[in-house]
Write an enzyme that holds these catalytic residues in place. Structure first.
Site, PDB file in Angstrom:
ATOM      1  CD  GLU A  74      -3.162  -1.201   2.299  1.00 30.08           C
ATOM      2  OE1 GLU A  74      -2.964  -0.445   3.361  1.00 30.08           O
ATOM      3  OE2 GLU A  74      -4.155  -1.418   2.139  1.00 30.08           O
TER       4      GLU A  74
ATOM      5  CD  GLU B  12      -4.815  -5.897   2.530  1.00 28.41           C
ATOM      6  OE1 GLU B  12      -5.631  -5.274   3.050  1.00 28.41           O
ATOM      7  OE2 GLU B  12      -3.497  -5.773   2.632  1.00 28.41           O
TER       8      GLU B  12
END
Length: 804
Positions: free
Chosen positions: A389, A460
């Site tokens: 991320e 995710e």
């Protein structure tokens, strides 16, 4: 010569550090005696300061070192020390390592005394140092500390194989090849020629012999690559995880100098815009993310616990993939994934933050260590070479990708991002999609995230969007499961999405910035003890290997808003489910493919609790009975306020049948409310191919009892200590959990085992777990549970601990 010796027992430890601790003459008799893996501190289950494990400590060991010859060396190999380590032998500093998620080797030869005891000292800094990935900013997980993975000694020749990568080439053609990369270490820079003789073995049968000559260049580091033809090779697959051993022997001038054995597997991986292909077969990836933490012990758990997690993922949750979030994990876990046929997404340590140039150098080193260490695991289908991320950094990520491809071009690279339109330098656009709110589509389209037609994988979903505790109310726990089902359905229905890896397998420890304020993130489909929540059955029900039928409701009306039972979800892979109420057949229900058109196994939804009971038991006509059932069902779901049209229908019904409002109330209470009447009992039977394969009883009069189950009853110490998980549940005779049970109990052990964590604990959401560990001795052992309410539950487990 190459000999590896495990050295995990009989260490000395202190939770502080002084320079004098590294000296041979220092008296460490007051240090604790510990075995490796070891956590620098046992933490409480929750509600503890996050600095509790962030300190400096010291490990010492009296180490016997065998005799070695002039052309040989002795190393120590640490598989994981969190976070920074300095190694001393006999008071002499020999090396350091930055980073807790990859292993390292230190040459002991310069300070070692052969055929003698040597004093090994290890300084460990478990603070979150900003110069070492993943640190430098906030991190959504705790890292814990200590020498938490195994340690070994290695005796080897001065020319040795540092690592080997075994790859398959052209595996789907008529001329398949085995390509072997040998990363050689030439410690004294010698020249000349050495021989490498090899055999490829499958289930004790040699399928290939070969011999190669290697010219030493005189450089310390040398790559030697060669190919061999493969015939009649059996490919590794998620349904048939065929494994081989490549045994290599090095010789120099006719003298054997080293033996090496690498387990490997051969499979063809292809990632394209239209999906992921394994051995030419398109596979939808259905997986979960995994952290490596455990209650009380942090990261420090041995082989059997690592094996069990892989088994839970494959055999209980029925997934075909796992992402190692957000760092490389135990070789034992990977070994079991290889054996089970569980695909693995392996990635470098990091969480959103990118540090300075020195920090990036360590991250690049992590790429190299990860691939060289884990590269022979056929289960690994992609390398994660981007900090999870993080923002785009083209210069940095060009280097991580180039390095990964130079070391292993047989697998694609990926990089997990959480914002659309990120620059793609990897082979696969891997994306965290948290779009789903419970009401909208499960996932966004690829073109919105990747902005181009590229291979695409969801890494995710869900997670923090809907935290769920095992003791939340029934609706909340079921809603978490429904959210996962919605995402999975969207994934299966979109040919541009190669798969989806949910967040996450189980709850995990986290920092104060995240979680529920008690240092736990309740994002898992299981709790931290790996006990299922409702959402776990959303995954388990999608596989075909084992029959699954989980009733998401306790069938108690008072658990629901307005005491309205509403629709009951059954997560199942059965063809149909028959429901009985009070022993009387109500109806046969079928999977709701109208709501979940793309799932392999949509849930069954119980939306009719009457069947034809009103028609059979009352004096109404079939038509009037149908109207009564329809109106009462609507009231049971939406409440007592009917709309205008339904109110008119109710009035007409009163005129036709002679009923009044009191009669209607009594009828509703009889068939729906149940207040003041006899408690209801329900039976559910699941059928596959016409055969009843699952049966579940739900009885509101059922009495609770405390139940103890143990994962395995024989513990075996091999390279280190062993353990087993125990689960204590408050359940009825049919195995249904009383989710609001919170009884406390005391654990008593006899024999050479001990409890990891406290010996007095309480149920959490009706169940709780704990682990028992061995103490380095053989013998019989027992565990007993003492409850103030239920008395003593004597489980004579007859645990046999076999000393090494």
């Amino acid at each position: 010569m190459r000999i590896i010796k495990d050295i995990n027992f009989n260490w000395k430890y202190t939770d502080q550090f002084k320079e004098e601790f590294i000296g041979e003459d220092f008296d460490d008799s007051h240090f604790s005696e510990v075995n490796i893996p070891h956590s620098n501190i046992e933490v409480p289950f929750n509600n503890f300061p996050e600095e509790i494990y962030q300190f400096e400590s010291c490990y010492r060991k009296s180490l016997w070192i065998d005799k070695w010859h002039d052309d040989e060396m002795v190393f120590i190999h640490f598989e994981g020390v969190m976070t920074y380590a300095k190694v001393y032998l006999n008071g002499q500093y020999l090396g350091e390592h930055k980073g807790g998620y990859t292993g390292f080797r230190i040459d002991l030869t310069p300070a070692a005394r052969s055929e003698d005891y040597n004093l090994l000292a290890v300084y460990v800094d478990s603070r979150e140092r900003s110069d070492i990935p993943p640190f430098g900013h906030v991190v959504d997980y705790m890292t814990f500390g200590g020498i938490y993975r195994e340690v070994s000694l290695e005796y080897c020749h001065k020319v040795y194989i540092e690592s080997s990568l075994i790859k398959g080439r052209n595996l789907l053609s008529e001329t398949p090849l085995m390509e072997v990369d040998l990363h050689l270490k030439n410690s004294d820079g010698r020249s000349g020629v050495i021989s490498c003789n090899g055999e490829l073995v499958r289930e004790n049968r040699c399928v290939l012999n070969f011999s190669r000559e290697i010219a030493l260049s005189g450089n310390e580091n040398q790559l030697h690559r060669f190919n061999c033809s493969l015939e009649n090779i059996e490919l590794w697959d998620i349904e048939n995880p065929a494994l081989y051993h490549l045994n290599l022997t090095l010789t120099e001038k006719g003298k054997e100098t080293g033996n090496y054995s690498y387990r490997c597997g051969f499979r063809d991986i292809s990632y394209r815009p239209d999906g992921f292909f394994l051995n030419g077969r398109r596979i939808k990836i259905r997986g979960l993310n995994r952290h490596q933490t455990y209650p009380y012990a942090g990261n420090a758990m041995p082989k059997s616990a690592q094996y069990k997690d892989a088994e839970i993922l494959k055999e209980e949750l029925g997934v075909n993939a796992v992402r190692l979030s957000h760092y490389p994990q135990s070789r034992h876990f990977l070994d079991r994934c290889d054996e089970l046929g569980l695909l693995v997404f392996d990635e470098i340590p990091g969480w959103q933050h990118i540090g300075d140039d020195d920090w990036k150098k360590i991250s690049l080193k992590n790429v190299e260590e990860m691939i060289k260490t884990d590269g022979n695991h056929p289960s690994i289908f992609i390398w994660g070479v981007r900090i999870n991320e993080s923002q785009d950094d083209d210069e940095f990520y060009a280097k991580t990708n180039d390095l990964a491809r130079s070391l292993d071009n047989s697998r694609p690279t990926g990089g997990v991002r959480c914002f659309p339109g990120s620059r793609l330098l990897e082979d696969v656009y891997t994306y965290n999609d948290f779009n789903h709110s419970g009401k909208n589509a499960g996932l966004i389209k690829r073109k919105k995230a990747a902005k181009s037609k590229v291979p695409y994988l969801i890494t995710e979903h869900n997670g923090h969007m809907f935290p769920s505790k095992k003791f939340d109310n029934e609706k909340h726990r079921t809603d978490q499961a429904k959210r996962h089902l919605t995402v999975l359905d969207r994934m299966y229905g979109d040919s541009e999405i190669s798969g989806a890896i949910g967040w996450s397998m189980f709850d995990y420890y986290t920092h104060q910035d995240f979680g529920s304020g008690d240092k736990i993130c309740y994002h898992g489909v299981m709790d931290m003890f790996r006990i299922p929540k409702n959402a776990s059955f959303a995954y388990a029900s999608q596989q075909d290997e084992n029959p699954v039928m989980y009733i998401s409701s306790s069938m108690n009306i008072g658990e629901n808003e307005g005491s309205l039972l509403g629709d009951v979800y059954i997560f199942t892979n059965c063809d149909s489910v028959k429901m009985y109420k009070g022993g009387n057949f109500v109806k046969e229900f079928y999977p709701r493919r109208d709501l979940y058109p793309h799932l392999p196994h949509p849930p069954v939804i119980i939306d009719d609790f009457l069947g034809d009971a009103i028609e059979k038991n009352e004096t109404f006509s079939r038509r009037n009975a149908a109207v009564i059932k329809e109106l009462m069902t609507k009231i049971s779901r939406e409440g007592y306020s009917l709309g205008l049209i339904d109110t008119i229908r109710m009035g007409l019904l009163f005129l036709k049948t002679g009923m009044n409002y009191k009669d209607a109330e009594d009828l509703y209470t009889k068939y729906f409310g149940g207040w003041g009447g006899a408690a209801n009992s329900y039976t559910f039977e699941g059928f596959i191919d016409g055969e009843c394969v699952k049966r579940v009883e739900k009885n509101q009069n059922a009495l609770p009892r405390l139940v103890l189950s143990v994962d395995k009853t024989e513990l075996r110490e091999e390279e280190t200590w062993d353990c087993t998980r125990c689960i204590v549940s408050l359940a009825d005779s049919s195995g249904n959990i009383f989710h609001y049970g919170n009884d406390a109990f005391h654990i008593e052990t006899t024999g050479p085992i001990e409890v990891i964590g406290p010996e007095t604990i309480a149920l959490v959401g009706g169940s709780v777990g704990f682990w028992l560990k061995t103490r380095g001795e053989g013998g019989q052992a027992q565990v007993k549970i003492h409850s103030g309410r239920f008395g003593t539950i004597e489980e004579n487990l007859n645990i046999e601990v076999r000393g090494k």
